[in-house]
Scaffold this active site. Structure first.
Site, mmCIF file in Angstrom:
data_model
loop_
_atom_site.group_PDB
_atom_site.id
_atom_site.type_symbol
_atom_site.label_atom_id
_atom_site.label_comp_id
_atom_site.label_asym_id
_atom_site.label_seq_id
_atom_site.Cartn_x
_atom_site.Cartn_y
_atom_site.Cartn_z
ATOM 1 N N ASP A 190 0.850 -1.179 0.000
ATOM 2 C CA ASP A 190 0.000 0.000 0.000
ATOM 3 C C ASP A 190 0.891 1.237 0.000
ATOM 4 O O ASP A 190 1.894 1.301 0.712
ATOM 5 C CB ASP A 190 -0.907 -0.008 1.228
ATOM 6 C CG ASP A 190 -1.950 1.086 1.169
ATOM 7 O OD1 ASP A 190 -1.620 2.232 1.533
ATOM 8 O OD2 ASP A 190 -3.089 0.817 0.750
ATOM 9 N N GLU A 261 -5.703 -13.750 1.911
ATOM 10 C CA GLU A 261 -6.084 -13.465 3.294
ATOM 11 C C GLU A 261 -7.015 -12.258 3.251
ATOM 12 O O GLU A 261 -6.576 -11.135 2.984
ATOM 13 C CB GLU A 261 -4.859 -13.171 4.158
ATOM 14 C CG GLU A 261 -5.206 -12.933 5.615
ATOM 15 C CD GLU A 261 -3.999 -12.654 6.482
ATOM 16 O OE1 GLU A 261 -4.196 -12.154 7.609
ATOM 17 O OE2 GLU A 261 -2.866 -12.929 6.044
ATOM 18 N N LEU A 262 -8.296 -12.489 3.518
ATOM 19 C CA LEU A 262 -9.314 -11.472 3.262
ATOM 20 C C LEU A 262 -9.929 -10.984 4.572
ATOM 21 O O LEU A 262 -9.447 -11.273 5.655
ATOM 22 C CB LEU A 262 -10.367 -12.046 2.310
ATOM 23 C CG LEU A 262 -9.790 -12.701 1.042
ATOM 24 C CD1 LEU A 262 -10.898 -13.281 0.192
ATOM 25 C CD2 LEU A 262 -8.935 -11.725 0.259
ATOM 26 N N CYS A 295 -7.816 -7.475 10.537
ATOM 27 C CA CYS A 295 -8.869 -8.340 9.995
ATOM 28 C C CYS A 295 -9.403 -9.341 11.013
ATOM 29 O O CYS A 295 -10.502 -9.867 10.839
ATOM 30 C CB CYS A 295 -8.369 -9.060 8.743
ATOM 31 S SG CYS A 295 -6.978 -10.178 9.026
#
Length: 376
Positions: A190, A261-262, A295
């Site tokens: 990012d 990996e969500l 997450c």
């Protein structure tokens, strides 16, 4: 929550080796540039060159050439690079802790969790890689007459797309086993947190990692992300479920493996026989690590009616005792959100809950007097 810096201005971020690090981004001779800002203060941190799709292609060309030579080296030699990195990471941890905090706004003890995670990952794979990658004899189709040997080969170049919330753990942490196994990596971190993996690349190069083995490109996700995925021999993606579906489809169309990996929707259950002090302490860590931007953070709790009041009393006491700060010491419990978008999301969620009948028992407001993106 309490403010341990109520009368002080938000701390200016430390001097970072920005110029040295940004030179490692794969970008054209006259790239567009994007400015990143410190969540603690809103001050400019770095002006990063943005990669174009053509730069992604260049990164893969370099990585493939380096990977062929790297894969020929003995696994022990490859692993030794990361064991040296383990030592340097711990020795120079203050450098990367400053970068992580400056880019993410998290407190130092939460940034240290990333350093510890990566150090343990280096140590584990550095010591166990030979065993994981050794050839194994298997029973043949016709016992005695035939034999089979299982041999592990590198995939080639791994495309890795990593998020902003854990910029060390989810960048180099995922790249370590890939590279020890003989692969190269092309990564798109990012943009907000690109300096952290760039620091890791810089130090790894000091440890003996071949110059072109790990390539880093920076740019707009919908443009650069697909370019990384479409050239990879294996894909590692961490991010939203929506984008993860797109990555899975893109990888499947080429019959390329992918690790995704969500997002998560995580609950905590507290039963009548629970140790309520330990449960409340664990709930605070589970809800507020990295300001909840994780997450696996707990989004809701189911507490048995027999212990609801007792648990809530303990939980609220701990939450109200948390220390908010925009600084680089070890005494704060929670820092800033990472971006204006995150602040708007949290504010919207709390307002929506109120509109639907929820009672806010503590907090529920922005804290701009601490820093522009703080929320209690």
């Amino acid at each position: 929550m309490t403010d341990i810096a109520r009368d002080a201005a938000p701390a200016a971020h430390p001097r970072l080796p920005v110029d040295r690090l940004v030179r490692r981004i794969v970008a054209g001779p006259v790239p567009t540039r994007v400015t990143t800002r410190a969540p603690f203060t809103g001050a400019a941190v770095a002006e990063l060159p943005e990669s174009a799709v053509e730069d992604v292609a260049t990164a893969y060309e370099r990585a493939r050439a380096a990977q062929a030579r790297w894969a020929e080296r003995p696994v022990g030699e490859r692993a030794a690079v990361f064991l040296r990195f383990h030592d340097l990471l711990l020795e120079r941890q203050d450098e990367v802790l400053d970068i992580i905090q400056t880019e993410t706004g998290k407190v130092r003890k939460h940034a240290f969790e990333e350093v510890l995670d990566v150090a343990l990952t280096c140590r584990h794979y550095g010591r166990r890689a030979r065993g994981y990658l050794r050839a194994r004899r298997r029973a043949g189709a016709l016992p005695v007459l035939t034999k089979a040997v299982e041999v592990r080969h590198p995939k080639g170049v791994v495309g890795l797309v990593s998020p902003w919330n854990y910029p060390l753990s989810l960048s180099i942490g995922d790249a370590i086993p890939a590279m020890i196994a003989g692969n190269a990596v092309v990564m798109k971190p990012d943009t907000q947190t690109a300096l952290t993996p760039l620091w890791a690349l810089d130090v790894l190069t000091e440890c003996g990692l071949p110059e072109d083995l790990w390539q880093i490109v920076v740019g707009d996700g919908p443009v650069i992300g697909p370019a990384v995925v479409e050239r990879a021999d294996y894909v590692c993606f961490t991010g939203s479920t929506r984008t993860g579906r797109q990555v899975a489809q893109q990888a499947a169309a080429r019959l390329v493996g992918a690790s995704l990996e969500l997002g998560g929707k995580n609950a905590m259950i507290v039963l009548p026989d629970a140790d309520l002090d330990r449960a409340a302490e664990g709930a605070v860590r589970a809800c507020f690590s990295s300001a909840g931007q994780l997450c696996v953070s707990i989004e809701r709790m189911y507490v048995h009616t027999d212990i609801q009041d007792q648990f809530l009393e303990r939980f609220l006491a701990r939450v109200e005792g948390m220390r908010l700060a925009a600084g680089y010491g070890w005494d704060a419990d929670m820092g800033s959100l990472v971006s204006r978008r995150q602040l708007e999301n949290v504010t919207r969620h709390v307002d929506n809950a109120r509109e639907h009948g929820a009672a806010v028992l503590t907090g529920g407001r922005a804290r701009p007097e601490i820093g522009p993106l703080f929320y209690e």
